[in-house]
Scaffold this active site. Sequence first.
Site: not given
Ligand SMILES: N[C@H](CCC[C@H](N)C(=O)O)C(=O)O
Length: 286
Positions: A13, A66, A76, A78, A167, A198, A216-217, A225-228
């Site tokens: 990422n 983004n 975010c 990551n 998510h 996401n 991802e959104r 995607c870390g939060t994902g």
């Molecule tokens: N696209 C995500 C933000 C980045 C999240 C992702 N890159 C991570 O590592 O959590 C959103 O619009 O909520």
Amino acid sequence: MNLRFTKMHGAGNDFVVIDATKEPFALTPEQMRRLGDRRFGVGCDQILVIEPGREPADDFAYRIFNGGTGEEVEHCGNGSRCFVRYVVDHGLTTKRSIRVRTMAAQLELHLRDDGRVTVDMGAPIFETGRVPFDAKALQPREVNGFELWPLVDLGVEVAVVSMGNPHAVQVVEDVATAPVLSQGPLIENHPRFPRRVNAGFLQVIDRSHVKLRVFERGAGETLACGTGACAAVVAGIRLGLLDARVDVQTHGGVLTIEWAGASAGLDAAVFMTGPAVQVFEGEITL
Ligand SMILES: N[C@H](CCC[C@H](N)C(=O)O)C(=O)O
């Protein structure tokens, strides 16, 4: 204007990191989109802007945009690991445990001796109105006491979780054949998600190993995607499919997620551990 930046990635990422600790940051959304553009700019999934802490308890603040849309977002995972790697490697701090505030959360991050970074990602949010998800007139299907919500027009059921950012996670048989690129944008922009979402596609290998792809959104499918990963593991634990420590295999690498929510209560914090790599430094004329 000429802008110095650092290119980094966390499990693939990728990020353009801007140090705004010495002078204020002020790029337009169009300039942000240019930074994110893989043909006309540098190219990245997100732009991370590092600023001085705004509260006495915070060492730094960091903002996330983004790369596809230029929109500022709440979190975010990551990116937070790359933030820590950056501030330590560039001498902005001598600490190894760092407190940083994003738009949505205050995070505690720790740079480990093995070079990976562990992030306290805070507690997940399940209340649909806070994700936000519009559950009006929908009947969820309960599995192990956890709601799966139908997106009727798409013929899928999703778990909805916020890690500060929204998510929608669905369990699939095989991520390799899941319709990530066709269904991902339809979920991202589904009207039931007023701030978009996401879209995660989770394949359970066993109770401590999963595979995950995320559309991802505002960025499309990313390599990780870390939060994902946090949202998917939390959903899997609540569905009774996973134990408290899970290795998440993404296209870009492995993230380790730990959540004791099943035993310590739903407001337990989620911990994520993973890599953070600096690739190159550069300068762009915007
Ligand atoms: N696209 C995500 C933000 C980045 C999240 C992702 N890159 C991570 O590592 O959590 C959103 O619009 O909520």
